[in-house]
Structures are given as structure tokens and as C-alpha cells.
Design a protein around this motif. Sequence first.
Motif, mmCIF file in Angstrom:
data_model
loop_
_atom_site.group_PDB
_atom_site.id
_atom_site.type_symbol
_atom_site.label_atom_id
_atom_site.label_comp_id
_atom_site.label_asym_id
_atom_site.label_seq_id
_atom_site.Cartn_x
_atom_site.Cartn_y
_atom_site.Cartn_z
ATOM 1 N N VAL A 90 2.908 8.675 6.525
ATOM 2 C CA VAL A 90 1.865 7.948 5.807
ATOM 3 C C VAL A 90 2.020 6.446 6.007
ATOM 4 C CG1 VAL A 90 0.895 7.435 3.529
ATOM 5 C CG2 VAL A 90 1.591 9.775 4.093
ATOM 6 N N LEU A 94 -0.905 4.371 7.961
ATOM 7 C CA LEU A 94 -1.611 3.341 7.191
ATOM 8 C C LEU A 94 -1.389 1.954 7.788
ATOM 9 C CD1 LEU A 94 -1.203 4.341 3.426
ATOM 10 C CD2 LEU A 94 -3.290 4.317 4.800
ATOM 11 N N LEU A 97 -3.317 1.662 10.979
ATOM 12 C CA LEU A 97 -4.758 1.588 10.698
ATOM 13 C C LEU A 97 -5.159 0.181 10.260
ATOM 14 C CD1 LEU A 97 -7.579 2.778 10.127
ATOM 15 C CD2 LEU A 97 -6.708 3.526 7.900
ATOM 16 N N VAL A 98 -4.442 -0.367 9.285
ATOM 17 C CA VAL A 98 -4.784 -1.690 8.755
ATOM 18 C C VAL A 98 -4.602 -2.767 9.827
ATOM 19 C CG1 VAL A 98 -4.149 -3.455 7.071
ATOM 20 C CG2 VAL A 98 -4.238 -1.048 6.381
ATOM 21 N N ILE A 232 -6.750 8.820 13.191
ATOM 22 C CA ILE A 232 -5.948 9.215 12.034
ATOM 23 C C ILE A 232 -5.390 10.617 12.218
ATOM 24 C CG2 ILE A 232 -6.060 9.793 9.577
ATOM 25 C CD1 ILE A 232 -8.051 7.449 9.270
#
Length: 313
Positions: A90, A94, A97-98, A232
Motif C-alpha cells: 500500500v 500510494l 501514484l501521488v 494500480i
Amino acid sequence: MESINTKIPKRKFSKEGINKKNAYFYMLPAIIFMVTLIGIPLIQVIWNSFHAKSLTNPALNDFIGFENYSKVFADTLFMGNMKNTVIWTVGSVLGELVLGLIVGVALNQKIKGRLFFRSMIIVPWIVPIAVAGLTWSWMLNPDYGIVNYLLEKTGIIEESIYWLGNKNTALLTVTFINIWRTFPYWVISILAGLQTIPDELHEAAAMDGASVTSRFFNVTLPGIKSVLSTLIFMHIVWTSVNFDFIWITTEGGPNYASETLPIMIYRYAMKNYDIGKSSALSVIMIIILLAIFALVPISKFVVKKVKGARNYD
């Protein structure tokens, strides 16, 4: 009496039918390759998970049912390693992604040197994992690492920290290194998706008085929704089953603080020589991943049914 010549009409194959047959024919090598590479080993792993198998005793092949699974769940390290796997996966996805969104959107703007930055951003991704892992291990070394040196000189820390040797920082440090190496892949993919969004949409939104934030959430994100969804899902799988990056940097230590389920599988098989338990844990990981991906269509189906029921009322 006149003879009647009955002609049997020749069977005509439609163009669509021929195309389908050609498609199956050209797909056949890939299907054979996938079955050989994935299907057969997968069946072997499932088979081994129900048997007592050991690398030190090849003759051992007794059927023991779910005993291997019971041993895995009874292992005191299992839940801790499960938690580490969730944090590692995770946190990595994350972060990627950011960071990928921020850099991708930035490099999509008309800025000076954009081509140069686009070319250089892929460098961390093409660096081999072994090289990246060893380089970061040297940089984070508490005795001669440049990271501790710079942090001490700037006054951020008072003394050197053993980032990869401290149980409180090892997992998060490895996660950070993984984000650094992997986010360029997200940037390139997001950039490709951003190129497909017509400039007219942004211009129209700006003329209607939409702010930068509003245009991002209402124009940009919907335009790359499919790209982000694919990234993702791909990286959840890739990260959760990743072995080499953690092994090169910490080997799951210290004291199992950064050990994930793939490292646990390796330890079962190559250190304890227990193929049965390693296969059982592999099957458990497959089931968990399948369950996670099954939640998406199930949740969409439930939402659709709920909306349909509300509209009906």
C-alpha cells in the motif's frame, strides 16, 4: 423422365469466421507459452501444497491434506509478515501514484527543458534492482553513507541513523527506495494518458471559470482514469510479490522487521527446505490477491443494483 441434377451448394465461410480462426491460430503459440510457463508450475505448486515435500529428502511425497496450511497459519511470524506485506504494498503504490501524478502533470506543461527532464526521469527505472539496492545500502550506511552525512550537516538529525538496520525504520526505508525506483514508470504511463486529453477540454473548463484544482479533478483525472486503474492493479501484484528488492537491501531484517510473505516463502523453501509449506503459503498469497481483485467487480455490481433499486422506488 427428365433427370434432375441436384447441386449441393458449397459451404461459404464468412470473413468474420475466417478472421476468428486466424486469430486463434496466431494466439496458439502464446497460449502454449502461457500454459507452459504459468499453468503447469501453478498446478505443481497447488499439488505440492497438499504434500509433505522436502529438498533434502526427494523421496518424501506423502499426501497430508491441509496440514501445510495449518502450519503456515500457526507460524508466529505469519501475521507480522502479512502486516509488513500490506504496509510495503500500500505504501509503495500510494507513493508511486501521488509522485507519478505530480511529476507527470508537471512534465506535461510547456516548460523549458521539458524534453530533457522527460528523458532523464526514466533513469531510476532502468537501473537494475541489484545495482539500485546496493547503491542505496551504501548511501544509507551509518558510518560512511552520504545520506546521514547530509542530514547531520543540515542539522536535521543529531547522529547517524542505521536506516536499514533499525526495526522501526527498515521497512519504511525500503518502501521509500522502491517508490524512488518505480515512480518513473508511472510518470511515463501517465504522460502517455495525458497526451490523449484534448486541449480544448482544458480551455473550455478555464473559460467557464474552473480553477486549476477543479480542472484537475474534473478533466485530467477522468481522462486518465483507465491508465491509473491499470497501473494500480499491475503494481499491487508486482509489489506484493516482489522479492529481490527487499532481499538485496535488508534480507527481511532486522529481526524480521521488513520480512514480507515472498521472503517468508523463500525462507521456507531455500533455508528450511520445506517445499510443502512454501507452496502452501504461495497458494494463500494467490487466493488473497484473487479475493482483492474480485472485490472490484463485486462492488460495482452491488452499487449498480442499489442504484437500480433506488431508481425503481
